[in-house]
Write an enzyme that holds these catalytic residues in place. Structure first.
Site, mmCIF file in Angstrom:
data_model
loop_
_atom_site.group_PDB
_atom_site.id
_atom_site.type_symbol
_atom_site.label_atom_id
_atom_site.label_comp_id
_atom_site.label_asym_id
_atom_site.label_seq_id
_atom_site.Cartn_x
_atom_site.Cartn_y
_atom_site.Cartn_z
ATOM 1 N N ALA A 66 4.496 -13.016 -24.741
ATOM 2 C CA ALA A 66 4.700 -12.381 -26.037
ATOM 3 C C ALA A 66 5.575 -11.152 -25.814
ATOM 4 O O ALA A 66 5.598 -10.583 -24.712
ATOM 5 C CB ALA A 66 3.354 -11.978 -26.619
ATOM 6 N N GLY A 112 2.183 -15.731 -23.042
ATOM 7 C CA GLY A 112 2.470 -16.656 -24.140
ATOM 8 C C GLY A 112 3.397 -17.790 -23.728
ATOM 9 O O GLY A 112 3.360 -18.876 -24.316
ATOM 10 N N GLU A 115 1.177 -20.255 -22.144
ATOM 11 C CA GLU A 115 0.365 -20.847 -23.217
ATOM 12 C C GLU A 115 1.196 -21.849 -24.028
ATOM 13 O O GLU A 115 0.703 -22.915 -24.407
ATOM 14 C CB GLU A 115 -0.179 -19.732 -24.118
ATOM 15 C CG GLU A 115 -1.237 -18.892 -23.398
ATOM 16 C CD GLU A 115 -1.563 -17.599 -24.117
ATOM 17 O OE1 GLU A 115 -0.609 -16.873 -24.494
ATOM 18 O OE2 GLU A 115 -2.755 -17.301 -24.301
ATOM 19 N N GLU A 135 -1.864 -11.009 -18.719
ATOM 20 C CA GLU A 135 -2.296 -10.072 -19.767
ATOM 21 C C GLU A 135 -3.258 -9.012 -19.253
ATOM 22 O O GLU A 135 -3.257 -7.877 -19.734
ATOM 23 C CB GLU A 135 -2.947 -10.841 -20.928
ATOM 24 C CG GLU A 135 -1.987 -11.696 -21.739
ATOM 25 C CD GLU A 135 -1.792 -13.101 -21.200
ATOM 26 O OE1 GLU A 135 -2.177 -13.376 -20.039
ATOM 27 O OE2 GLU A 135 -1.221 -13.929 -21.936
HETATM 28 N N1 COA Z 1 8.193 -8.675 -23.558
HETATM 29 C C1 COA Z 1 9.267 -7.887 -23.796
HETATM 30 N N2 COA Z 1 10.273 -7.745 -22.925
HETATM 31 C C2 COA Z 1 10.188 -8.383 -21.761
HETATM 32 C C3 COA Z 1 9.107 -9.204 -21.435
HETATM 33 C C4 COA Z 1 8.066 -9.328 -22.398
HETATM 34 N N3 COA Z 1 7.001 -10.110 -22.213
HETATM 35 N N4 COA Z 1 9.293 -9.718 -20.211
HETATM 36 C C5 COA Z 1 10.467 -9.235 -19.776
HETATM 37 N N5 COA Z 1 11.011 -8.436 -20.713
HETATM 38 C C6 COA Z 1 12.285 -7.706 -20.628
HETATM 39 C C7 COA Z 1 12.199 -6.505 -19.709
HETATM 40 O O1 COA Z 1 11.628 -5.402 -20.396
HETATM 41 C C8 COA Z 1 13.661 -6.308 -19.360
HETATM 42 O O2 COA Z 1 14.290 -5.674 -20.433
HETATM 43 P P1 COA Z 1 15.324 -4.436 -20.117
HETATM 44 O O3 COA Z 1 16.437 -5.090 -19.331
HETATM 45 O O4 COA Z 1 15.731 -3.968 -21.473
HETATM 46 O O5 COA Z 1 14.535 -3.461 -19.306
HETATM 47 C C9 COA Z 1 14.201 -7.728 -19.300
HETATM 48 O O6 COA Z 1 13.262 -8.536 -20.026
HETATM 49 C C10 COA Z 1 14.288 -8.287 -17.910
HETATM 50 O O7 COA Z 1 13.029 -8.151 -17.289
HETATM 51 P P2 COA Z 1 12.808 -7.404 -15.884
HETATM 52 O O8 COA Z 1 11.398 -6.902 -15.861
HETATM 53 O O9 COA Z 1 13.860 -6.410 -15.645
HETATM 54 O O10 COA Z 1 12.994 -8.640 -14.897
HETATM 55 P P3 COA Z 1 12.354 -8.815 -13.451
HETATM 56 O O11 COA Z 1 13.000 -10.015 -12.872
HETATM 57 O O12 COA Z 1 12.376 -7.543 -12.699
HETATM 58 O O13 COA Z 1 10.794 -9.156 -13.723
HETATM 59 C C11 COA Z 1 8.973 -10.278 -14.841
HETATM 60 C C12 COA Z 1 10.449 -10.341 -14.381
HETATM 61 C C13 COA Z 1 8.699 -11.521 -15.653
HETATM 62 C C14 COA Z 1 8.052 -10.261 -13.611
HETATM 63 C C15 COA Z 1 8.730 -8.999 -15.672
HETATM 64 O O14 COA Z 1 9.731 -8.921 -16.660
HETATM 65 C C16 COA Z 1 7.401 -8.958 -16.367
HETATM 66 O O15 COA Z 1 6.393 -8.680 -15.736
HETATM 67 N N6 COA Z 1 7.374 -9.234 -17.697
HETATM 68 C C17 COA Z 1 6.180 -9.147 -18.481
HETATM 69 C C18 COA Z 1 5.313 -10.369 -18.280
HETATM 70 C C19 COA Z 1 4.039 -10.251 -19.078
HETATM 71 O O16 COA Z 1 3.229 -9.383 -18.861
HETATM 72 N N7 COA Z 1 3.837 -11.207 -20.015
HETATM 73 C C20 COA Z 1 2.675 -11.263 -20.827
HETATM 74 C C21 COA Z 1 2.820 -10.428 -22.027
HETATM 75 S S1 COA Z 1 1.302 -10.438 -22.987
#
Ligand code: COA
Length: 261
Positions: A66, A112, A115, A135
């Site tokens: 999400a 999400g 999911e 989460e």
């Molecule tokens: N919601 C909003 N933005 C998200 C996102 C999410 N779930 N997942 C990634 N993004 C965004 C990041 O904020 C970043 O934006 P920015 O460039 O403006 O800073 C962009 O996507 C790229 O992500 P980044 O974190 O820089 O990539 P990475 O390769 O270093 O890491 C992940 C990848 C997936 C490990 C990391 O993005 C992450 O942990 N995301 C959240 C996952 C999460 O908790 N999902 C459940 C949500 S309830």
């Protein structure tokens, strides 16, 4: 309908739905979830679309969850509950679409995103994919069915391990625990998914829908209820023109031509 966050393509009887927010790893904001609902309604009503592939744009993510940037808008428990219910509704809709939906998991499928993949019928994963329910690391829990579908797919222990630790797993581990059904080289993923979708799109549509429904409904009840449901579906499918065509084509040693009725 015109979609801002999705790409919808057609290749013969296969529809390819691509979540198209690669800059944020295809994070599922409210608008995207809403569009997914609309897109799958259109596909449900379209007899020419006989199988669907769902994937993410950009090569790095299926969907990274999400959209966390919208979380601060949820200012009460009631709003958060409704947020969860809206997402669950769309995923339920995908799960009950009367045609096969294949998730082509081309990278991160987290929260999400995981999911969403679990609401699909079959999950193909790139060997580079990473799946999980992180989460807990935000101090919350899965809200689009994660605690429920994950436990049904992989069992209690593995589901609790994933949801409680928040740690992602790689594609090989996801295959081992039954979270995905097949792992393929990342470069082949979309082709493999389309090829499988084409094969399924060539099957008798009413029988396909019936198999999907019988398995989905049956798994939620007792064996006796499931068997009764299967028998009823067997009767309905036996009554179709496609059954007559399928049996006749076999006897005449030719390929059947399905009418979807
Ligand atoms: N919601 C909003 N933005 C998200 C996102 C999410 N779930 N997942 C990634 N993004 C965004 C990041 O904020 C970043 O934006 P920015 O460039 O403006 O800073 C962009 O996507 C790229 O992500 P980044 O974190 O820089 O990539 P990475 O390769 O270093 O890491 C992940 C990848 C997936 C490990 C990391 O993005 C992450 O942990 N995301 C959240 C996952 C999460 O908790 N999902 C459940 C949500 S309830």
């Amino acid at each position: 309908m015109v979609y801002e966050n999705l790409l919808i393509e057609r290749e013969d009887n296969v529809a390819i739905v691509t979540i198209n927010r690669p800059k944020v790893l295809n994070a599922l904001n409210g608008a995207t979830v809403c569009e997914l609902g609309e897109a799958f309604s259109e596909l449900a009503a379209d007899p020419e679309a006989r199988a669907v592939v769902l994937t993410g744009a950009g090569g790095k993510a299926f969907a990274a969850g999400a959209d966390i940037s919208e979380f601060n808008d949820l200012v009460s428990a009631r709003e958060a509950t409704n947020f969860g219910l809206r997402g669950q509704g769309v995923l339920n809709h995908i799960e009950s679409l009367p045609k096969p939906v294949i998730a082509a998991i081309n990278g991160f499928a987290l929260g999400g995103g995981c999911e969403l993949a679990m609401a699909c019928d079959i999950r193909l994963a790139a060997d580079t994919a990473r799946l999980g329910q992180p989460e807990i690391n935000l101090g919350i829990i899965p809200g689009y069915g994660g605690t429920q579908r994950l436990a049904r797919l992989v069992g209690r222990g593995a589901a609790k391990l994933l949801c409680m630790s928040g740690d992602p797993i790689d594609a090989a581990e996801a295959l081992r625990i039954g979270l995905v059904d097949r792992v393929v080289p990342a470069t082949d993923l979309l082709d493999e998914a389309k090829q499988l979708a084409r094969r399924l799109a060539g099957k008798a549509p009413v029988a396909l829908a019936s198999i999907k429904q019988a398995i989905n409904v049956g798994l939620e009840g007792s064996l006796a209820e499931g068997l009764a449901y299967e028998a009823a579906q067997f009767g309905l499918v036996f009554d179709t023109e496609d059954r007559v065509e399928g049996v006749t084509a076999f006897q005449e040693k030719r390929k059947p031509v399905w009418q979807g009725r």
